[in-house]
Write an enzyme that holds these catalytic residues in place. Structure first.
Site, PDB file in Angstrom:
ATOM      1  N   GLU A   1       7.376 -49.809 -11.028  1.00 34.58           N
ATOM      2  CA  GLU A   1       7.588 -51.190 -11.468  1.00 34.58           C
ATOM      3  C   GLU A   1       6.210 -51.779 -11.794  1.00 34.58           C
ATOM      4  OE1 GLU A   1      11.312 -53.129  -9.214  1.00 34.58           O
ATOM      5  OE2 GLU A   1       9.781 -52.458  -7.831  1.00 34.58           O
TER       6      GLU A   1
ATOM      7  N   HIS B   1       4.278 -50.888  -8.443  1.00 33.75           N
ATOM      8  CA  HIS B   1       5.073 -50.526  -7.268  1.00 33.75           C
ATOM      9  C   HIS B   1       5.682 -49.137  -7.458  1.00 33.75           C
ATOM     10  CE1 HIS B   1       8.719 -51.367  -4.496  1.00 33.75           C
ATOM     11  NE2 HIS B   1       7.732 -50.825  -3.823  1.00 33.75           N
TER      12      HIS B   1
ATOM     13  N   ASN C   1      13.707 -53.600  -4.881  1.00 30.40           N
ATOM     14  CA  ASN C   1      13.984 -54.084  -3.521  1.00 30.40           C
ATOM     15  C   ASN C   1      14.902 -55.304  -3.509  1.00 30.40           C
ATOM     16  OD1 ASN C   1      12.810 -52.072  -2.046  1.00 30.40           O
ATOM     17  ND2 ASN C   1      10.798 -53.031  -2.000  1.00 30.40           N
TER      18      ASN C   1
ATOM     19  N   SER D   1       5.321 -53.921  -1.824  1.00 33.12           N
ATOM     20  CA  SER D   1       6.743 -53.840  -2.158  1.00 33.12           C
ATOM     21  C   SER D   1       7.412 -55.200  -2.053  1.00 33.12           C
ATOM     22  CB  SER D   1       7.434 -52.843  -1.235  1.00 33.12           C
ATOM     23  OG  SER D   1       7.115 -53.115   0.092  1.00 33.12           O
TER      24      SER D   1
HETATM   25  N1  3HC Z   1       6.449 -34.858  -1.718  1.00 34.11           N
HETATM   26  C1  3HC Z   1       6.486 -34.106  -2.842  1.00 34.11           C
HETATM   27  N2  3HC Z   1       7.604 -33.474  -3.272  1.00 34.11           N
HETATM   28  C2  3HC Z   1       8.719 -33.593  -2.530  1.00 34.11           C
HETATM   29  C3  3HC Z   1       8.743 -34.367  -1.341  1.00 34.11           C
HETATM   30  C4  3HC Z   1       7.541 -35.007  -0.943  1.00 34.11           C
HETATM   31  N3  3HC Z   1       7.475 -35.765   0.154  1.00 34.11           N
HETATM   32  N4  3HC Z   1      10.005 -34.316  -0.830  1.00 34.11           N
HETATM   33  C5  3HC Z   1      10.736 -33.550  -1.663  1.00 34.11           C
HETATM   34  N5  3HC Z   1       9.973 -33.119  -2.688  1.00 34.11           N
HETATM   35  C6  3HC Z   1      10.393 -32.310  -3.847  1.00 34.11           C
HETATM   36  C7  3HC Z   1      10.838 -30.924  -3.425  1.00 34.11           C
HETATM   37  O1  3HC Z   1       9.742 -30.019  -3.426  1.00 34.11           O
HETATM   38  C8  3HC Z   1      11.850 -30.565  -4.521  1.00 34.11           C
HETATM   39  O2  3HC Z   1      11.173 -30.163  -5.689  1.00 34.11           O
HETATM   40  P1  3HC Z   1      11.885 -29.136  -6.759  1.00 34.11           P
HETATM   41  O3  3HC Z   1      13.151 -29.778  -7.227  1.00 34.11           O
HETATM   42  O4  3HC Z   1      10.866 -28.982  -7.834  1.00 34.11           O
HETATM   43  O5  3HC Z   1      12.143 -27.889  -5.973  1.00 34.11           O
HETATM   44  C9  3HC Z   1      12.507 -31.917  -4.836  1.00 34.11           C
HETATM   45  O6  3HC Z   1      11.579 -32.917  -4.389  1.00 34.11           O
HETATM   46  C10 3HC Z   1      13.820 -32.078  -4.119  1.00 34.11           C
HETATM   47  O7  3HC Z   1      13.584 -31.926  -2.728  1.00 34.11           O
HETATM   48  P2  3HC Z   1      14.598 -31.215  -1.711  1.00 34.11           P
HETATM   49  O8  3HC Z   1      15.404 -30.167  -2.450  1.00 34.11           O
HETATM   50  O9  3HC Z   1      13.840 -30.787  -0.519  1.00 34.11           O
HETATM   51  O10 3HC Z   1      15.531 -32.376  -1.190  1.00 34.11           O
HETATM   52  P3  3HC Z   1      16.452 -33.384  -1.975  1.00 34.11           P
HETATM   53  O11 3HC Z   1      17.086 -32.753  -3.151  1.00 34.11           O
HETATM   54  O12 3HC Z   1      17.272 -34.022  -0.931  1.00 34.11           O
HETATM   55  O13 3HC Z   1      15.414 -34.469  -2.525  1.00 34.11           O
HETATM   56  C11 3HC Z   1      14.435 -36.591  -2.275  1.00 34.11           C
HETATM   57  C12 3HC Z   1      14.594 -35.200  -1.670  1.00 34.11           C
HETATM   58  C13 3HC Z   1      13.712 -36.492  -3.605  1.00 34.11           C
HETATM   59  C14 3HC Z   1      13.588 -37.394  -1.310  1.00 34.11           C
HETATM   60  C15 3HC Z   1      15.877 -37.203  -2.500  1.00 34.11           C
HETATM   61  O14 3HC Z   1      16.621 -37.111  -1.313  1.00 34.11           O
HETATM   62  C16 3HC Z   1      15.838 -38.638  -2.937  1.00 34.11           C
HETATM   63  O15 3HC Z   1      15.637 -38.935  -4.111  1.00 34.11           O
HETATM   64  N6  3HC Z   1      16.061 -39.567  -1.975  1.00 34.11           N
HETATM   65  C17 3HC Z   1      16.035 -41.000  -2.238  1.00 34.11           C
HETATM   66  C18 3HC Z   1      14.604 -41.463  -2.152  1.00 34.11           C
HETATM   67  C19 3HC Z   1      14.457 -42.911  -2.473  1.00 34.11           C
HETATM   68  O16 3HC Z   1      15.417 -43.650  -2.676  1.00 34.11           O
HETATM   69  N7  3HC Z   1      13.213 -43.344  -2.508  1.00 34.11           N
HETATM   70  C20 3HC Z   1      12.896 -44.733  -2.746  1.00 34.11           C
HETATM   71  C21 3HC Z   1      12.750 -45.390  -1.442  1.00 34.11           C
HETATM   72  S1  3HC Z   1      12.467 -47.108  -1.640  1.00 34.11           S
HETATM   73  C22 3HC Z   1      10.816 -47.240  -1.824  1.00 34.11           C
HETATM   74  O17 3HC Z   1      10.067 -46.298  -1.766  1.00 34.11           O
HETATM   75  C23 3HC Z   1      10.321 -48.620  -2.112  1.00 34.11           C
HETATM   76  C24 3HC Z   1       9.705 -49.254  -0.906  1.00 34.11           C
HETATM   77  O18 3HC Z   1       9.193 -50.482  -1.344  1.00 34.11           O
HETATM   78  C25 3HC Z   1      10.679 -49.510   0.202  1.00 34.11           C
END
Ligand code: 3HC
Length: 293
Positions: free
Chosen positions: A152, A140, A190, A119
């Site tokens: 990415e 990424h 990032n 990342s």
């Molecule tokens: N694995 C697989 N599926 C998952 C999951 C996981 N760990 N967590 C949630 N899901 C699925 C659920 O089953 C659900 O599926 P559906 O819509 O088909 O029923 C869907 O995702 C939505 O989950 P929830 O209803 O339980 O919860 P939310 O609506 O709050 O969604 C989230 C959870 C998708 C994690 C949402 O909160 C989100 O998009 N958060 C932001 C995440 C983000 O910004 N990620 C990037 C981080 S930065 C990064 O990774 C880069 C690194 O370099 C730092």
């Protein structure tokens, strides 16, 4: 080149997610972890995710079984030697990544394309450990990999344009929307996300608002799925701290510098959701409560 077999090194949160989307896209997938226990843990995570998709009616039992059947867990790097593409998702440490790719470079045929899921580290520096920097890109992914729709695709000055385009198509075949990025610290996401997260911590340090109020502000006022502190806990405070150090080293700009509170929380072992404590206390995981900081 027809990509048929995909290798993933690392079966943690990111590696297991990448292995899952690779198998769902129809590729024979080999995923490597250092011990049988870690292989088992990663594969269990994939099985749990696939079971959830069956429960929701997104995929059938038959598709679940076929998908699971495409993933093989291994502990030896040698077992990746006949893969067409290898995606590395191991610990975010340059020497470990360079050592791994130097080893793979000696094992794999010349057509194999290498990709790192780093990342924040420089792809050029990892690729330079191999004799095939022209067949090396960054891929990424975002956490949780099966859900987040972006990848990415990062090119270095040495990446062959044809290889790069092949990896852009590969990202799309994994069901993601590929974006093109150059090998600049933090790439696109990032570069923008990390200063935002660090600024939220600085706002907290300066008493602008509480953890809950800052989170609610960005969630309800801007439509972000998670507020910055929930996201920090989700990504991991240790990970964010580490990324900020690398980006600060690269750009020497204050916006990438880790705030003192972040450093202290990492030193205290409060790494977020995975350690049960970060900006929130996860003793009751369904109802996290803000820590008093
Ligand atoms: N694995 C697989 N599926 C998952 C999951 C996981 N760990 N967590 C949630 N899901 C699925 C659920 O089953 C659900 O599926 P559906 O819509 O088909 O029923 C869907 O995702 C939505 O989950 P929830 O209803 O339980 O919860 P939310 O609506 O709050 O969604 C989230 C959870 C998708 C994690 C949402 O909160 C989100 O998009 N958060 C932001 C995440 C983000 O910004 N990620 C990037 C981080 S930065 C990064 O990774 C880069 C690194 O370099 C730092």
């Amino acid at each position: 080149m027809a990509i048929q077999k995909v290798g993933i090194v690392g079966c943690g949160l990111m590696g297991s997610g990448i292995a899952q989307v690779s198998a769902q896209a129809g590729f024979a997938t080999v995923v490597r972890e250092v011990s049988p226990d870690l292989v088992e843990k990663g594969l269990k995570g994939i099985e749990k995710n696939l079971a959830r998709l069956v429960e929701k009616g997104t995929i059938t039992e038959a598709v679940r079984n076929e998908t699971r059947g495409r993933v093989k867990g291994v502990t030896s790097v040698e077992e990746l030697k006949d893969c067409d593409v290898i995606v590395e998702a191991i610990i975010e440490q340059l020497p470990a990544k360079r050592e791994l790719f130097a080893l793979l470079d000696g094992l794999c045929p010349s057509h194999t394309i290498f990709a790192s899921n780093t990342s924040s580290l420089t792809i050029t520096e990892i690729a330079a450990a191999t004799k095939r920097p022209q067949r090396f890109v960054g891929l990424h992914f975002f956490n949780p990999v099966p859900v987040m729709r972006l990848v990415e695709v990062v090119r270095t000055i040495a990446t062959d344009p044809a290889v790069y385009e092949e990896m852009v198509s590969f990202g799309a075949r994994l069901g993601k929307t590929p974006v093109r990025a150059n090998d600049s610290g933090g790439f696109i996401v990032n570069r923008l996300l990390v200063p935002y997260l660090l600024d939220a911590i600085r706002a907290l340090e300066e008493g602008v608002g509480s953890v809950v109020d800052i989170d609610n502000s960005m969630k309800l006022g801007c439509g972000y799925p998670m507020g910055p502190f929930t996201l920090l806990d989700f990504v991991g405070l240790d990970t964010t701290y580490y990324i900020s150090q690398i980006m600060f080293e690269e750009f020497k700009e204050k916006r990438f510098a880790a705030p003192p509170l972040l450093k202290r929380m990492v030193l205290a072992g409060w790494h977020g959701k995975k350690t049960g404590r970060g900006f929130y206390d996860y003793s009751d995981p369904a109802n996290p409560t803000a820590m008093s900081l």
